[in-house]
Scaffold this motif. Sequence first.
Motif, PDB file in Angstrom:
ATOM      1  N   THR A  23      38.888  -9.029  41.949  1.00 42.33           N
ATOM      2  CA  THR A  23      39.284  -7.711  41.451  1.00 42.33           C
ATOM      3  C   THR A  23      39.803  -7.767  40.018  1.00 42.33           C
TER       4      THR A  23
ATOM      5  N   THR B 133      43.264  -1.798  43.067  1.00 39.66           N
ATOM      6  CA  THR B 133      42.619  -2.951  43.703  1.00 39.66           C
ATOM      7  C   THR B 133      43.317  -3.340  44.997  1.00 39.66           C
TER       8      THR B 133
ATOM      9  N   LEU C  77      34.973  -4.737  40.394  1.00 41.27           N
ATOM     10  CA  LEU C  77      35.003  -5.795  41.400  1.00 41.27           C
ATOM     11  C   LEU C  77      33.758  -6.668  41.316  1.00 41.27           C
TER      12      LEU C  77
END
Length: 251
Positions: free
Chosen positions: A49, A56, A116
């Motif tokens: 992340t 996140t 991500l």
Amino acid sequence: MTYCVGIQLNRGIVFMSDTRTNSGVDNISTFRKMFTFEVPGERSITIMTSGNLATTQAVISLLQERAKRPSDRAPDILKVDSMFQAAQLVGATLKEVIAGHAEAGQRADGAFGATLILGGQIAGGEPRLYLIYPEGNFIEASDDTPFFQIGETKYGRPILIRAYEPDMSFEEAIKLLLVSFDSTIKANLSVALPLDWHVYEADSLRTGQVGRVEPGDPYFEVISNGWGGALRDAFAALPGFEMPSRLKTVG
């Protein structure tokens, strides 16, 4: 900020992430940015992340909770049938979290944005690596783009482009990533040790070897000092630049 890299090899996938989230003089924080979802013998999925920490953490928490409680297993990252569906699910979850913040007036590309890296393998498919954007859409790694970076990407990218080979060993890949991270750490205070790494071996369908490079790690010191010395030696070995002669005036 952060720096995370996922690199796809013929042998599998190697993941590496730093752990710094704040880099002010009196405000330095460390949080894990690599998370693994596993059903041994059936699937192994890793997520890294970058971006707003609240976003996140919310994404990872939702994925974890929906994988634990039967009543919430719709959707469940441990039940999807392919890595493509896993990417769709993670992208939708990221978009869902950001949309929740948007109700308070934030935008996906604003303060609550996140990016991500998703990689791994589900039984019946090949290892896959994806880059997922704040809007929930994503792209997949290929022969032309065999690795993804998120966070502070520019400083560590040149060595990856020049030295990456798809048939390199896991050990060579980790060494390459450590050089990339060392270049980033030296150029930007928002990236720092400890570094987390995970090696996923193709068709193993389980979490592979994992490790953490702590400050003062002797091997990292060798890599950092050796790379700096090698660059100086390579620079010294290049031909010298010759200043052009002054042009003679006529008349």
